[in-house]
Design a protein around this motif. Structure first.
Motif, PDB file in Angstrom:
ATOM      1  N   MET A   1       0.833  -1.204   0.000  1.00 17.18           N
ATOM      2  CA  MET A   1       0.000   0.000   0.000  1.00 17.18           C
ATOM      3  C   MET A   1       0.870   1.258   0.000  1.00 17.18           C
ATOM      4  O   MET A   1       0.574   2.228  -0.700  1.00 17.18           O
ATOM      5  CB  MET A   1      -0.936   0.016   1.213  1.00 17.18           C
ATOM      6  N   ALA A   2       1.955   1.234   0.767  1.00 17.24           N
ATOM      7  CA  ALA A   2       2.863   2.381   0.805  1.00 17.24           C
ATOM      8  C   ALA A   2       3.524   2.583  -0.556  1.00 17.24           C
ATOM      9  O   ALA A   2       3.672   3.714  -1.029  1.00 17.24           O
ATOM     10  CB  ALA A   2       3.923   2.180   1.893  1.00 17.24           C
ATOM     11  N   ARG A   3       3.923   1.488  -1.183  1.00 21.09           N
ATOM     12  CA  ARG A   3       4.534   1.562  -2.510  1.00 21.09           C
ATOM     13  C   ARG A   3       3.539   2.137  -3.516  1.00 21.09           C
ATOM     14  O   ARG A   3       3.878   2.992  -4.327  1.00 21.09           O
ATOM     15  CB  ARG A   3       4.985   0.172  -2.943  1.00 21.09           C
ATOM     16  N   GLN A   4       2.303   1.682  -3.448  1.00 24.77           N
ATOM     17  CA  GLN A   4       1.273   2.183  -4.355  1.00 24.77           C
ATOM     18  C   GLN A   4       1.044   3.683  -4.154  1.00 24.77           C
ATOM     19  O   GLN A   4       0.920   4.432  -5.104  1.00 24.77           O
ATOM     20  CB  GLN A   4      -0.035   1.410  -4.143  1.00 24.77           C
ATOM     21  N   LYS A   5       1.023   4.108  -2.898  1.00 27.91           N
ATOM     22  CA  LYS A   5       0.820   5.532  -2.607  1.00 27.91           C
ATOM     23  C   LYS A   5       1.984   6.358  -3.150  1.00 27.91           C
ATOM     24  O   LYS A   5       1.785   7.417  -3.737  1.00 27.91           O
ATOM     25  CB  LYS A   5       0.665   5.742  -1.094  1.00 27.91           C
ATOM     26  N   ARG A   6       3.212   5.868  -2.957  1.00 26.07           N
ATOM     27  CA  ARG A   6       4.376   6.588  -3.462  1.00 26.07           C
ATOM     28  C   ARG A   6       4.336   6.685  -4.987  1.00 26.07           C
ATOM     29  O   ARG A   6       4.588   7.737  -5.558  1.00 26.07           O
ATOM     30  CB  ARG A   6       5.680   5.921  -3.044  1.00 26.07           C
ATOM     31  N   MET A   7       4.006   5.583  -5.641  1.00 21.05           N
ATOM     32  CA  MET A   7       3.947   5.578  -7.100  1.00 21.05           C
ATOM     33  C   MET A   7       2.875   6.548  -7.600  1.00 21.05           C
ATOM     34  O   MET A   7       3.100   7.270  -8.579  1.00 21.05           O
ATOM     35  CB  MET A   7       3.690   4.162  -7.616  1.00 21.05           C
ATOM     36  N   GLN A   8       1.750   6.604  -6.930  1.00 23.45           N
ATOM     37  CA  GLN A   8       0.681   7.536  -7.312  1.00 23.45           C
ATOM     38  C   GLN A   8       1.156   8.977  -7.153  1.00 23.45           C
ATOM     39  O   GLN A   8       0.935   9.814  -8.017  1.00 23.45           O
ATOM     40  CB  GLN A   8      -0.567   7.287  -6.462  1.00 23.45           C
ATOM     41  N   ARG A   9       1.816   9.274  -6.030  1.00 20.83           N
ATOM     42  CA  ARG A   9       2.324  10.623  -5.789  1.00 20.83           C
ATOM     43  C   ARG A   9       3.354  11.014  -6.844  1.00 20.83           C
ATOM     44  O   ARG A   9       3.347  12.129  -7.353  1.00 20.83           O
ATOM     45  CB  ARG A   9       2.912  10.731  -4.384  1.00 20.83           C
ATOM     46  N   GLU A  10       4.239  10.075  -7.195  1.00 16.04           N
ATOM     47  CA  GLU A  10       5.259  10.364  -8.202  1.00 16.04           C
ATOM     48  C   GLU A  10       4.621  10.626  -9.562  1.00 16.04           C
ATOM     49  O   GLU A  10       5.063  11.503 -10.297  1.00 16.04           O
ATOM     50  CB  GLU A  10       6.265   9.223  -8.273  1.00 16.04           C
ATOM     51  N   ARG A  11       3.570   9.871  -9.898  1.00 18.89           N
ATOM     52  CA  ARG A  11       2.859  10.122 -11.159  1.00 18.89           C
ATOM     53  C   ARG A  11       2.214  11.496 -11.144  1.00 18.89           C
ATOM     54  O   ARG A  11       2.247  12.228 -12.133  1.00 18.89           O
ATOM     55  CB  ARG A  11       1.805   9.041 -11.403  1.00 18.89           C
ATOM     56  N   GLU A  12       1.630  11.869 -10.010  1.00 18.87           N
ATOM     57  CA  GLU A  12       1.003  13.188  -9.892  1.00 18.87           C
ATOM     58  C   GLU A  12       2.042  14.292  -9.978  1.00 18.87           C
ATOM     59  O   GLU A  12       1.820  15.308 -10.633  1.00 18.87           O
ATOM     60  CB  GLU A  12       0.219  13.286  -8.587  1.00 18.87           C
ATOM     61  N   ASP A  13       3.207  14.103  -9.315  1.00 24.27           N
ATOM     62  CA  ASP A  13       4.283  15.090  -9.383  1.00 24.27           C
ATOM     63  C   ASP A  13       4.758  15.266 -10.820  1.00 24.27           C
ATOM     64  O   ASP A  13       4.955  16.391 -11.287  1.00 24.27           O
ATOM     65  CB  ASP A  13       5.470  14.680  -8.498  1.00 24.27           C
TER      66      ASP A  13
END
Length: 138
Positions: A78-90
């Motif tokens: 879940m943490a990895r998924q959240k980080r990946m989502q944030r990086e895509r948004e950035d």
């Protein structure tokens, strides 16, 4: 799992919600999500996973190599998924800013004078932007 640190990515509330979701998946209360439990959850969500799909999903997060998903594995995923989502948004935000700055001439570059003006005048940043850009770019 890309060295994701759960405590840096997830809030306490998110960890509690992960615990609730994990417990809902862990139908037998064993503290792990086994292949059958994962398959059942996926089928409840309208998916039709093959045995290979289920095992692949488990193997992607199972760091203990027990063939099940433990809560710590679930949190890391879940943490990895959240980080990946944030990086895509950035990345999307950066692209949007670039598109806004490049102008209407169709080029895929930003005019240095325009960038300097925005940094100095519109954002009131006190960095010496002219030093960053050599005269070759102006």
């Amino acid at each position: 799992m890309n060295d994701v640190k759960v405590e840096e990515e997830l809030t306490e509330i998110e960890i509690q919600k992960c615990r609730e979701a994990f417990n809902a998946f862990d139908k037998d209360g064993s503290g792990t999500i086994d292949p059958e439990e994962l398959r059942n959850v996926l089928e409840e969500m309208g998916q039709k996973p093959t045995e290979e799909d289920v095992l692949k999903m488990i193997n992607e997060v199972d760091q203990s190599n027990r063939g099940v998903i433990e809560f710590k594995d679930f949190l890391r995923a879940m943490a990895r998924q959240k980080r990946m989502q944030r990086e895509r948004e950035d990345e999307s935000d950066i692209r949007d800013a670039f598109d806004a700055l490049k102008g209407d001439d169709g080029r895929s570059s930003i005019d240095a004078k325009k960038l300097i003006h925005i940094i100095k005048d519109e954002f009131n940043l006190t960095i010496d932007i002219e030093v960053i850009f050599s005269s070759n770019f102006l």
